[in-house]
Design a protein around this motif. Sequence first.
Motif, PDB file in Angstrom:
ATOM      1  N   ARG A  83       0.859  -1.187   0.000  1.00  0.00           N
ATOM      2  CA  ARG A  83       0.000   0.000   0.000  1.00  0.00           C
ATOM      3  C   ARG A  83       0.895   1.236   0.000  1.00  0.00           C
ATOM      4  NH1 ARG A  83      -4.504  -0.460   4.529  1.00  0.00           N
ATOM      5  NH2 ARG A  83      -2.799  -1.103   5.909  1.00  0.00           N
ATOM      6  N   SER A  84       0.451   2.279  -0.688  1.00  0.00           N
ATOM      7  CA  SER A  84       1.260   3.490  -0.826  1.00  0.00           C
ATOM      8  C   SER A  84       0.624   4.653  -0.089  1.00  0.00           C
ATOM      9  CB  SER A  84       1.402   3.844  -2.313  1.00  0.00           C
ATOM     10  OG  SER A  84       1.936   5.146  -2.471  1.00  0.00           O
ATOM     11  N   ILE A  85       1.458   5.324   0.728  1.00  0.00           N
ATOM     12  CA  ILE A  85       1.041   6.596   1.315  1.00  0.00           C
ATOM     13  C   ILE A  85       2.088   7.649   0.945  1.00  0.00           C
ATOM     14  CG2 ILE A  85      -0.095   5.415   3.228  1.00  0.00           C
ATOM     15  CD1 ILE A  85       2.164   6.407   5.061  1.00  0.00           C
ATOM     16  N   THR A  86       1.658   8.883   0.865  1.00  0.00           N
ATOM     17  CA  THR A  86       2.590   9.962   0.568  1.00  0.00           C
ATOM     18  C   THR A  86       2.718  10.871   1.784  1.00  0.00           C
ATOM     19  OG1 THR A  86       0.820  11.323  -0.373  1.00  0.00           O
ATOM     20  CG2 THR A  86       2.061   9.931  -1.888  1.00  0.00           C
ATOM     21  N   VAL A  87       3.963  11.163   2.139  1.00  0.00           N
ATOM     22  CA  VAL A  87       4.250  12.006   3.298  1.00  0.00           C
ATOM     23  C   VAL A  87       5.462  12.875   2.975  1.00  0.00           C
ATOM     24  CG1 VAL A  87       4.825  12.062   5.761  1.00  0.00           C
ATOM     25  CG2 VAL A  87       3.421  10.190   4.865  1.00  0.00           C
ATOM     26  N   ASP A  88       5.381  14.148   3.331  1.00  0.00           N
ATOM     27  CA  ASP A  88       6.529  15.038   3.214  1.00  0.00           C
ATOM     28  C   ASP A  88       7.364  14.886   4.485  1.00  0.00           C
ATOM     29  OD1 ASP A  88       8.394  17.006   2.963  1.00  0.00           O
ATOM     30  OD2 ASP A  88       6.976  18.659   2.702  1.00  0.00           O
ATOM     31  N   LEU A  89       8.439  14.110   4.393  1.00  0.00           N
ATOM     32  CA  LEU A  89       9.246  13.813   5.575  1.00  0.00           C
ATOM     33  C   LEU A  89      10.020  15.025   6.083  1.00  0.00           C
ATOM     34  CD1 LEU A  89      10.687  10.340   4.514  1.00  0.00           C
ATOM     35  CD2 LEU A  89       8.715  10.811   5.971  1.00  0.00           C
ATOM     36  N   LYS A  90      10.099  16.087   5.274  1.00  0.00           N
ATOM     37  CA  LYS A  90      10.849  17.269   5.689  1.00  0.00           C
ATOM     38  C   LYS A  90       9.974  18.322   6.361  1.00  0.00           C
ATOM     39  CE  LYS A  90      14.469  16.635   2.230  1.00  0.00           C
ATOM     40  NZ  LYS A  90      15.198  17.206   1.066  1.00  0.00           N
ATOM     41  N   SER A  91       8.677  18.062   6.431  1.00  0.00           N
ATOM     42  CA  SER A  91       7.796  18.998   7.133  1.00  0.00           C
ATOM     43  C   SER A  91       7.536  18.483   8.546  1.00  0.00           C
ATOM     44  CB  SER A  91       6.475  19.140   6.381  1.00  0.00           C
ATOM     45  OG  SER A  91       5.631  18.028   6.622  1.00  0.00           O
ATOM     46  N   PRO A  92       7.395  19.385   9.521  1.00  0.00           N
ATOM     47  CA  PRO A  92       7.131  18.935  10.893  1.00  0.00           C
ATOM     48  C   PRO A  92       5.871  18.088  10.991  1.00  0.00           C
ATOM     49  CG  PRO A  92       7.695  21.268  10.848  1.00  0.00           C
ATOM     50  CD  PRO A  92       7.508  20.850   9.429  1.00  0.00           C
ATOM     51  N   GLU A  93       4.842  18.475  10.235  1.00  0.00           N
ATOM     52  CA  GLU A  93       3.583  17.725  10.293  1.00  0.00           C
ATOM     53  C   GLU A  93       3.749  16.333   9.685  1.00  0.00           C
ATOM     54  OE1 GLU A  93       2.767  22.106  10.187  1.00  0.00           O
ATOM     55  OE2 GLU A  93       3.936  20.726   8.945  1.00  0.00           O
ATOM     56  N   GLU A 401      -8.218  15.386  10.922  1.00  0.00           N
ATOM     57  CA  GLU A 401      -6.753  15.418  10.901  1.00  0.00           C
ATOM     58  C   GLU A 401      -6.216  15.159   9.492  1.00  0.00           C
ATOM     59  OE1 GLU A 401      -4.867  13.892  14.990  1.00  0.00           O
ATOM     60  OE2 GLU A 401      -6.312  12.473  14.125  1.00  0.00           O
ATOM     61  N   ILE A 402      -6.814  14.210   8.803  1.00  0.00           N
ATOM     62  CA  ILE A 402      -6.370  13.885   7.444  1.00  0.00           C
ATOM     63  C   ILE A 402      -6.576  15.090   6.535  1.00  0.00           C
ATOM     64  CG2 ILE A 402      -6.814  12.417   5.435  1.00  0.00           C
ATOM     65  CD1 ILE A 402      -7.524  10.169   7.451  1.00  0.00           C
ATOM     66  N   ALA A 403      -7.738  15.724   6.655  1.00  0.00           N
ATOM     67  CA  ALA A 403      -8.021  16.897   5.828  1.00  0.00           C
ATOM     68  C   ALA A 403      -7.035  18.025   6.133  1.00  0.00           C
ATOM     69  CB  ALA A 403      -9.452  17.368   6.065  1.00  0.00           C
ATOM     70  N   GLU A 404      -6.706  18.210   7.411  1.00  0.00           N
ATOM     71  CA  GLU A 404      -5.774  19.264   7.788  1.00  0.00           C
ATOM     72  C   GLU A 404      -4.367  18.976   7.254  1.00  0.00           C
ATOM     73  OE1 GLU A 404      -4.109  21.546  11.801  1.00  0.00           O
ATOM     74  OE2 GLU A 404      -5.637  19.990  11.972  1.00  0.00           O
ATOM     75  N   LEU A 405      -3.951  17.712   7.318  1.00  0.00           N
ATOM     76  CA  LEU A 405      -2.642  17.331   6.787  1.00  0.00           C
ATOM     77  C   LEU A 405      -2.565  17.576   5.284  1.00  0.00           C
ATOM     78  CD1 LEU A 405      -2.092  14.049   8.839  1.00  0.00           C
ATOM     79  CD2 LEU A 405      -0.651  16.099   8.954  1.00  0.00           C
ATOM     80  N   ARG A 406      -3.676  17.297   4.584  1.00  0.00           N
ATOM     81  CA  ARG A 406      -3.703  17.537   3.149  1.00  0.00           C
ATOM     82  C   ARG A 406      -3.617  19.057   2.873  1.00  0.00           C
ATOM     83  NH1 ARG A 406      -4.267  13.108   0.252  1.00  0.00           N
ATOM     84  NH2 ARG A 406      -5.645  11.389   0.873  1.00  0.00           N
ATOM     85  N   ALA A 407      -4.311  19.807   3.674  1.00  0.00           N
ATOM     86  CA  ALA A 407      -4.311  21.258   3.476  1.00  0.00           C
ATOM     87  C   ALA A 407      -2.909  21.843   3.696  1.00  0.00           C
ATOM     88  CB  ALA A 407      -5.314  21.914   4.423  1.00  0.00           C
ATOM     89  N   LYS A 408      -2.166  21.246   4.607  1.00  0.00           N
ATOM     90  CA  LYS A 408      -0.803  21.723   4.888  1.00  0.00           C
ATOM     91  C   LYS A 408       0.234  21.066   3.980  1.00  0.00           C
ATOM     92  CE  LYS A 408      -1.572  22.913   9.756  1.00  0.00           C
ATOM     93  NZ  LYS A 408      -1.174  22.640  11.156  1.00  0.00           N
ATOM     94  N   GLN A 409      -0.218  20.231   3.070  1.00  0.00           N
ATOM     95  CA  GLN A 409       0.627  19.525   2.118  1.00  0.00           C
ATOM     96  C   GLN A 409       1.694  18.675   2.827  1.00  0.00           C
ATOM     97  OE1 GLN A 409       2.165  22.405  -0.695  1.00  0.00           O
ATOM     98  NE2 GLN A 409       0.206  22.534  -1.761  1.00  0.00           N
ATOM     99  N   ALA A 410       1.295  18.130   3.972  1.00  0.00           N
ATOM    100  CA  ALA A 410       2.174  17.199   4.696  1.00  0.00           C
ATOM    101  C   ALA A 410       2.032  15.786   4.174  1.00  0.00           C
ATOM    102  CB  ALA A 410       1.863  17.238   6.198  1.00  0.00           C
ATOM    103  N   ILE A 411       0.869  15.481   3.555  1.00  0.00           N
ATOM    104  CA  ILE A 411       0.638  14.174   2.955  1.00  0.00           C
ATOM    105  C   ILE A 411       0.130  14.377   1.532  1.00  0.00           C
ATOM    106  CG2 ILE A 411       0.147  13.034   5.138  1.00  0.00           C
ATOM    107  CD1 ILE A 411      -2.836  13.249   4.448  1.00  0.00           C
TER     108      ILE A 411
END
Length: 411
Positions: A83-93, A401-411
């Motif tokens: 399964r694939s998830i996308t995460v910006d590992l360089k952002s605090p979130e 939380e998921i929606a907020e993470l998407r809005a902050k482009q953390a995922i």
Amino acid sequence: MTSPSGPLTGIRILDFTERMQGPYATQMLSDMGADVIKVERRISLTPDGRPDDRYGERNMYGKDHEDSKSYSAGFLASNRNKRSITVDLKSPEGLAVIERLIPQVDVVYENFRPGVMDRLGIGYERCQELNPGVVYASATGYGPDGPYVKRPGQDVLVEALTGWGRINGDATGRPVPVGTALADTLGAMNGAFAVASALYHRALTGEGQRVEVCLFDSALAALAEWGLHNMNTDVGEPQRPTPSHASPYTPPPYGFYETKDGHIALSSGRQIKQLSRILEIDDLSEDPRFNSFWPRVENGKLFTEIIEEALRKRTTAEWLDLMEPEDMFAAPVNTFEEAFRDPQALHNEMIVELPTPVGPLKFFGVPYKLDKTPASVRTAPPTHGQHTAEVLRESGFSEEEIAELRAKQAI
């Protein structure tokens, strides 16, 4: 989707791997039933900056020649059942997302250069703080330290360094790289084996540990008998007597030999008397030039010329019809197309077809069988970030939380 039934069912792996050594290892573990969550860059690019082309840049892999590059095959061959998830590992979130996932997994597997995971804040020590029982696997080019630690680790480079180019060299002495990603595959197999062993230890003791595997060590160890023979005798550097000969340290017949319509593989010096009779030539086992190990080594080129002159009189199939009833060590030298429709390959279910976003594609099956807890090929490689929301929901993240993470482009 078929539910996993393998011995690692219930094991959860957070997979930070790219290219082949790491992904092929985690695919092996996923075949055995593990839930492998592939953590990908949020922007869909390959490590070297190309557009994500896992199913072709235009999602036409296998259907359109221009969109069917080997880059796609590289991803597809090593990422099924994941399964694939996308995460910006360089952002605090984004980092906070990973830190919430780590206590919920059994294995963290990464194949960045040494030090990268530490700089991101999710190295072994940090992961162990978050999850004391974690098995943390690192796959590198040359190991965690040493004189080559800062060098790029890549299959062909490692083949060059470890002698594989030499053992695979042609009859002129020119080194030749192996036609597949040998070091990557060996590193993956060693990594999967080591992780499975570490999980067994944890099941007995509750203790996690760090696992290290690298391309260099895996390729060097796989020289096996040929490398050991060189280190302990005065045999010298490997040199093929003829282009068709297999191991430079083994006397003929041991290689691929020309027939009337192709080639045939012969591999037993114990069957020279039978071979001579079938080929209708003088008994080479009685000829002092070929009647034991060292004479055949010294006269290997002449031996090959003699048997190939006889073999060219009939087709490969005709020779096999004569050899197989006598249990000769012989086989046809297949093309790729012939290998993939070989009756044994089909019987062993080594070619399987899966539905994918671009239609049905063929994949290799699982090369090991367990009768109580079989491994399985269940799902095609995921599209980029296909399971991000699904995995986060399972891991306790709310829709808000998921929606907020998407809005902050953390995922």
